[in-house]
Design a protein around this motif. Sequence first.
Motif, PDB file in Angstrom:
ATOM      1  N   TRP A  23       1.583  56.577  22.131  1.00 53.64           N
ATOM      2  CA  TRP A  23       0.917  57.520  21.236  1.00 53.64           C
ATOM      3  C   TRP A  23      -0.231  58.221  21.962  1.00 53.64           C
ATOM      4  O   TRP A  23      -0.451  59.417  21.790  1.00 53.64           O
ATOM      5  CB  TRP A  23       0.397  56.806  19.999  1.00 53.64           C
ATOM      6  CG  TRP A  23      -0.259  57.756  19.045  1.00 53.64           C
ATOM      7  CD1 TRP A  23      -1.567  57.801  18.710  1.00 53.64           C
ATOM      8  CD2 TRP A  23       0.369  58.834  18.346  1.00 53.64           C
ATOM      9  NE1 TRP A  23      -1.809  58.839  17.838  1.00 53.64           N
ATOM     10  CE2 TRP A  23      -0.633  59.497  17.594  1.00 53.64           C
ATOM     11  CE3 TRP A  23       1.674  59.314  18.280  1.00 53.64           C
ATOM     12  CZ2 TRP A  23      -0.364  60.593  16.793  1.00 53.64           C
ATOM     13  CZ3 TRP A  23       1.946  60.423  17.479  1.00 53.64           C
ATOM     14  CH2 TRP A  23       0.939  61.032  16.747  1.00 53.64           C
ATOM     15  N   ARG A  24      -0.951  57.480  22.785  1.00 50.29           N
ATOM     16  CA  ARG A  24      -2.023  58.080  23.581  1.00 50.29           C
ATOM     17  C   ARG A  24      -1.452  59.165  24.492  1.00 50.29           C
ATOM     18  O   ARG A  24      -2.034  60.244  24.635  1.00 50.29           O
ATOM     19  CB  ARG A  24      -2.704  56.990  24.402  1.00 50.29           C
ATOM     20  CG  ARG A  24      -3.861  57.481  25.248  1.00 50.29           C
ATOM     21  CD  ARG A  24      -4.455  56.347  26.071  1.00 50.29           C
ATOM     22  NE  ARG A  24      -5.465  56.852  26.972  1.00 50.29           N
ATOM     23  CZ  ARG A  24      -5.688  56.381  28.181  1.00 50.29           C
ATOM     24  NH1 ARG A  24      -4.982  55.365  28.634  1.00 50.29           N
ATOM     25  NH2 ARG A  24      -6.631  56.894  28.947  1.00 50.29           N
ATOM     26  N   ARG A  46       1.336  60.361  13.282  1.00 49.63           N
ATOM     27  CA  ARG A  46       1.062  58.982  13.722  1.00 49.63           C
ATOM     28  C   ARG A  46       1.954  57.966  13.018  1.00 49.63           C
ATOM     29  O   ARG A  46       2.235  56.892  13.540  1.00 49.63           O
ATOM     30  CB  ARG A  46      -0.416  58.657  13.460  1.00 49.63           C
ATOM     31  CG  ARG A  46      -0.858  57.266  13.905  1.00 49.63           C
ATOM     32  CD  ARG A  46      -0.842  57.138  15.413  1.00 49.63           C
ATOM     33  NE  ARG A  46      -1.308  55.840  15.855  1.00 49.63           N
ATOM     34  CZ  ARG A  46      -0.561  54.752  15.905  1.00 49.63           C
ATOM     35  NH1 ARG A  46       0.703  54.805  15.515  1.00 49.63           N
ATOM     36  NH2 ARG A  46      -1.048  53.612  16.351  1.00 49.63           N
ATOM     37  N   GLY A 102       3.064  50.802  21.688  1.00 51.92           N
ATOM     38  CA  GLY A 102       2.857  51.833  20.684  1.00 51.92           C
ATOM     39  C   GLY A 102       1.580  52.604  20.921  1.00 51.92           C
ATOM     40  O   GLY A 102       1.554  53.833  20.823  1.00 51.92           O
ATOM     41  N   SER A 128       1.306  60.914  23.969  1.00 50.19           N
ATOM     42  CA  SER A 128       1.698  62.051  23.128  1.00 50.19           C
ATOM     43  C   SER A 128       0.485  62.890  22.746  1.00 50.19           C
ATOM     44  O   SER A 128       0.543  64.124  22.745  1.00 50.19           O
ATOM     45  CB  SER A 128       2.410  61.552  21.866  1.00 50.19           C
ATOM     46  OG  SER A 128       3.622  60.900  22.188  1.00 50.19           O
ATOM     47  N   ILE A 176      10.147  57.088  21.373  1.00 44.36           N
ATOM     48  CA  ILE A 176       9.701  56.204  20.308  1.00 44.36           C
ATOM     49  C   ILE A 176      10.898  55.586  19.594  1.00 44.36           C
ATOM     50  O   ILE A 176      10.910  54.393  19.280  1.00 44.36           O
ATOM     51  CB  ILE A 176       8.808  56.975  19.309  1.00 44.36           C
ATOM     52  CG1 ILE A 176       7.539  57.468  20.006  1.00 44.36           C
ATOM     53  CG2 ILE A 176       8.435  56.100  18.120  1.00 44.36           C
ATOM     54  CD1 ILE A 176       6.707  58.438  19.177  1.00 44.36           C
ATOM     55  N   ILE A 183       5.099  56.126  14.759  1.00 46.20           N
ATOM     56  CA  ILE A 183       5.066  55.020  15.709  1.00 46.20           C
ATOM     57  C   ILE A 183       4.336  53.821  15.111  1.00 46.20           C
ATOM     58  O   ILE A 183       3.445  53.258  15.706  1.00 46.20           O
ATOM     59  CB  ILE A 183       4.441  55.472  17.049  1.00 46.20           C
ATOM     60  CG1 ILE A 183       4.706  54.460  18.137  1.00 46.20           C
ATOM     61  CG2 ILE A 183       2.981  55.809  16.893  1.00 46.20           C
ATOM     62  CD1 ILE A 183       4.493  54.975  19.521  1.00 46.20           C
ATOM     63  N   ASP A 184       4.765  53.445  13.944  1.00 49.39           N
ATOM     64  CA  ASP A 184       4.211  52.283  13.266  1.00 49.39           C
ATOM     65  C   ASP A 184       4.914  51.027  13.770  1.00 49.39           C
ATOM     66  O   ASP A 184       5.910  50.579  13.208  1.00 49.39           O
ATOM     67  CB  ASP A 184       4.386  52.431  11.753  1.00 49.39           C
ATOM     68  CG  ASP A 184       3.745  51.290  10.987  1.00 49.39           C
ATOM     69  OD1 ASP A 184       2.866  50.618  11.553  1.00 49.39           O
ATOM     70  OD2 ASP A 184       4.145  51.062   9.824  1.00 49.39           O
TER      71      ASP A 184
END
Length: 348
Positions: free
Chosen positions: A196-197, A178, A192, A199, A230, A181-182
């Motif tokens: 991320w969801r 995680r 973001g 992925s 990303i 993707i800050d």
Amino acid sequence: MVTDFFKRLFNIRDRNEQAKFTGVTAVEKRQQAKQQAPVIEVTEKQAVESQLDLSALFYSLLFATPSTTTTGIANNLERNVMQNIEQALSSPQAIAENVLKLPSKILELDKKLSDDGIKTQELIQLIEQDPLLCVDVLKLCNSPAFKRSDSDVNSIKQALVQVGRQQLRQFITVCLARELIDIKPIYFRRFGAEIWRHSMQVAFLASELSSPDQRDSSFLLGLLHDVGKIAIFKMLVDSFYQAEPGEQPNSMLFKQVMTTKSLTLSALLARHWQLPRHFETPLTLLANTNIKPDDDMALLIWKANIISECSMLLQADKLPKPALALLLAQVEFSEEQFIELHQQLINF
């Protein structure tokens, strides 16, 4: 328009019933329902076009750009980012070291967690060495997608008992990855969160659809398959500060570049991070978006990616049913099978 293209091909009736996720492996369900799936002939040209159209729709979801503003011509912002993408492809080391660093602990800890010889108490102590990691893992255990009971999980020991070692290993991998993707500016947090969801969904689906001996590898590969995307988005964030007011990434060309180039960049990053060959090879094969991969692992991620994109677009009411029918035919899924997984993916 993509909607018109699909409407010329199919007319699918509505379905009101929704299947409940039962816990039976997706592999078994596909074998049981394979003969029930609708037979739809899909030419190679239709397959390529439908996947590009799906990707374009998916980027529209990520960027929340009104469809009326979509054009075929790249603006200055997009041209600048595309130039940076080409530079990144020729020098992935700079991206891997300065733009998108793989958390140093992810492979080391994953290797230790995969050791069946490690004792339970030793495993718990290993995880508890990182308090922030513990907090993130417990949050994931108690999330709607993974919660197993009405009561909350309050310790790593309890998590280990409730979800098992393999699932806990996946949770830890998720929490460490995680960090990739800050995205700090508030304006970009939506992207973001959505990427991320996606992925997470691909990782979950890849694990569900794979054979038992491939689940851990397919989960991590699904989680990392979009690292190129990303990295490109982080380039886009930097370019926004130099762009003209009001410029947005809304051209069809840019969305297609994001699709094709991001997969190539994912493979190059995997090579630079020195990930095992069984990660790099499928990512390299996936970079060729014109063909359906024949490698087992690459095919698994390819299918999981399409299912996730369809699910997220369907949830946002942005995917025409004829389009869904064509795409499901390519991944050899019936509508019933897809809806069952879709209900599970909504929780992510």
